[in-house]
Design an enzyme around this catalytic site. Structure first.
Site, PDB file in Angstrom:
ATOM      1  N   LYS A 177       0.858  -1.189   0.000  1.00  0.00           N
ATOM      2  CA  LYS A 177       0.000   0.000   0.000  1.00  0.00           C
ATOM      3  C   LYS A 177       0.889   1.232   0.000  1.00  0.00           C
ATOM      4  O   LYS A 177       1.459   1.596   1.022  1.00  0.00           O
ATOM      5  CB  LYS A 177      -0.907   0.060   1.225  1.00  0.00           C
ATOM      6  N   CYS A 286      11.894  11.996   8.195  1.00  0.00           N
ATOM      7  CA  CYS A 286      12.006  11.528   9.580  1.00  0.00           C
ATOM      8  C   CYS A 286      13.400  11.805  10.119  1.00  0.00           C
ATOM      9  O   CYS A 286      13.620  11.764  11.323  1.00  0.00           O
ATOM     10  CB  CYS A 286      11.595  10.080   9.740  1.00  0.00           C
ATOM     11  N   GLU A 383       7.720  15.621  17.517  1.00  0.00           N
ATOM     12  CA  GLU A 383       8.091  15.649  16.103  1.00  0.00           C
ATOM     13  C   GLU A 383       7.137  16.572  15.354  1.00  0.00           C
ATOM     14  O   GLU A 383       5.915  16.473  15.508  1.00  0.00           O
ATOM     15  CB  GLU A 383       8.016  14.246  15.498  1.00  0.00           C
TER      16      GLU A 383
HETATM   17  C1  UN1 Z   1      12.679   9.344   5.635  1.00  0.00           C
HETATM   18  O1  UN1 Z   1      12.535  10.528   5.885  1.00  0.00           O
HETATM   19  O2  UN1 Z   1      11.762   8.520   5.865  1.00  0.00           O
HETATM   20  O3  UN1 Z   1      18.589  10.165   5.137  1.00  0.00           O
HETATM   21  C2  UN1 Z   1      13.879   8.786   4.958  1.00  0.00           C
HETATM   22  C3  UN1 Z   1      17.717  10.782   4.522  1.00  0.00           C
HETATM   23  C4  UN1 Z   1      17.077  10.118   3.307  1.00  0.00           C
HETATM   24  C5  UN1 Z   1      15.986   9.185   3.731  1.00  0.00           C
HETATM   25  C6  UN1 Z   1      14.951   9.778   4.641  1.00  0.00           C
HETATM   26  N1  UN1 Z   1      18.101   9.412   2.583  1.00  0.00           N
HETATM   27  O4  UN1 Z   1      17.338  11.884   4.856  1.00  0.00           O
END
Ligand code: UN1
Length: 495
Positions: A177, A286, A383
């Site tokens: 998904k 993230c 966050e």
């Molecule tokens: C994410 O935000 O889920 O290291 C991954 C990084 C990218 C991947 C982020 N190569 O910021």
């Protein structure tokens, strides 16, 4: 941008199809609010069909030699190279990422495809000497079955590739998904695999909402493993259900990533890194830099430069190559970001720049810096997933490390310093899956493990060599060629 919305499809058992109910979901361009596509709004019955297709395809795919499976990935990588620009344009329009960053997202999948494809010629087991004579012991890696893949919108191709490509080379089949906010670029990535010769039913795509399609995947008895990237709240629920059903579950969740800047740091370098870490991808990674921890009064020299540079960033439609910060993904997300900034100020922070809703169309939020954020306050701990930097101060490295570690998450982190002792202390002490020295918190490379500690993950890593253990079962094989009964722990003893 007045073209008619494109009609997207599910892909089940090798065929394009709509949701059985016929329902659809609009996909909006966050830069102008236009509808770019209509995706199937699938339900449990569609997941049932996809899981059955994946089950039916498992036998032949799992018996295909791993190096041959890997060759499909190499061919898919070549197609991704050829289609990179077209996929990047779709990605930028559906989730607002700048074109340059969208190309990077696809490049990360290409890199992963080459790595994963070559893993088809490794997938090593172990051998060890037996404790008995004329006996051999070794291990093999076996595919697990069908993997349920549930992914987020912020990296619509890269993050799915971390999961799907290793799972495939290990011989598993998949029900995926993609995120409902960014369904088309992910589908175009999957199309590269189908066009590269991936057999029907090995990778099935079912579009829809998390509460509907995601939940049906998580609860499906024929789906043996789950791999998820998204919020900690959803990941927790997936782990609960998966645990009850004895599924193997890999989770990549939130982050509240700190940058520590020491007084001896190269401040030009630190400013460049903080800007890119906090405001790249409009802060929607993230791994985004969410906290600046300024040590020993360095904020006096650092903050004015940082604020001036943040104010100079060009915010706008990512179709314009001069734009440096695109929109955030949705109005709901923008309101959440704005709310958290308000709370940060109400709890004693000072709004240095940004912090106001940009008038529409489009869901833009300016690069925002809140200084004087107190330890333990909402903006210090929560966050944001938007272009917002919380600035905290620390008297020394010890205090900075203790601030860095007082959040529930532990994904990425960084320290800017010229002092090697301080750098190594940070590497040793920061509770995070990733620590950068003199570089921003974002930008992990495809061939190194990626993932976090504490509420960011549940012990697994994606990227590099890490996921192949997760996507296989180990079979231990003993071959006794002595021709007699040999009893382990008994027959090789003198007593
Ligand atoms: C994410 O935000 O889920 O290291 C991954 C990084 C990218 C991947 C982020 N190569 O910021």
């Amino acid at each position: 941008m007045s073209t008619a919305p494109r009609t997207l499809h599910n892909h089940i058992a090798g065929s394009l199809c709509q949701a059985l109910s016929g329902a659809t979901l609009p996909v909006y361009n966050p830069a102008d609010g236009s509808v770019v596509a209509l995706a199937p709004r699938s339900s449990r019955e569609d997941v049932d069909r996809a899981a059955e297709a994946a089950r039916a395809a498992f036998g032949a795919w799992s018996r295909t030699p791993a190096p041959v499976r890997g060759e499909v990935l190499f061919r898919a990588a070549a197609l991704m190279v050829a289609r990179k620009e077209a996929i990047a344009k779709v990605m930028a329009a559906e989730m607002g990422k700048r074109l340059e960053e969208a190309r990077g997202d696809i490049q990360e999948a290409i890199d992963t495809a080459f790595y994963a494809g070559s893993e088809g010629r490794r997938l090593f087991g172990h051998t060890a000497p037996s404790e008995l004579v004329a006996k051999m012991g070794l291990t093999l890696r076996r595919p697990v079955g069908t993997v349920g893949v549930i992914t987020a919108w912020n990296f619509p191709v890269a993050v799915p590739s971390w999961k799907i490509l290793p799972a495939l080379v290990c011989g598993n089949t998949i029900v995926w998904k993609p995120a409902e906010e960014a369904p088309e670029s992910g589908f175009l990535f999957a199309q590269c695999l189908w066009d590269a010769g991936l057999p029907a039913g090995v990778l099935n795509v079912v579009h829809g909402l998390g509460e509907e399609v995601g939940a049906a995947i998580v609860e499906h008895p024929a789906i043996a493993m789950l791999t998820f990237t998204g919020s900690t709240a959803v990941g927790r629920k997936i782990a609960e259900t998966g645990g009850r059903m004895l599924k193997r579950v890999s989770l990549e969740m939130g982050g509240k990533n700190p940058v520590i800047v020491m007084p001896d740091a190269d401040l030009d370098l630190a400013v460049d890194g903080i800007l890119w870490g906090a405001f790249g991808t409009a802060g929607q990674r993230c791994t985004a830099t969410s906290r600046l921890i300024a040590v020993g009064g360095v904020e006096g020299a650092l903050l004015p430069r940082l604020i001036a540079r943040a104010e100079a960033l060009k915010v706008g439609n990512p179709a314009d190559p001069a734009v440096e910060v695109g929109p955030v993904v949705s109005e709901a997300q923008r309101q959440r970001i704005h709310h958290l900034v308000g709370v940060g100020v109400a709890e004693g922070g000072t709004l240095e720049t940004g912090g106001a809703l940009t008038p529409g169309p489009g869901t833009f939020y300016p690069p925002t810096v809140v200084s004087g954020v107190k330890r333990g306050s909402t903006l210090a701990l929560t966050e944001v997933f938007g272009p917002v930097l919380a600035v905290l101060t620390a008297a020394d490295l010890d205090e900075a490390l203790s601030i860095a570690n007082e959040v529930e998450y532990g994904l990425s982190s960084s320290i800017y310093t010229r002092d090697i002792n301080a750098a190594f202390r940070a590497v040793e002490s920061i509770e995070a899956g990733i620590t950068y020295v003199n570089a921003p918190t974002i930008g992990a490379e495809a061939h190194f493990p990626f993932g976090g500690v504490k509420a960011t993950g549940n012990g697994h890593r994606e990227g590099g060599w890490a996921p192949y253990e997760f996507f296989t079962e180990v079979k231990t094989v003993y071959i006794d060629y002595s021709g007699v009964l040999q009893r382990a722990q008994i027959d090789n003893r003198e007593e």
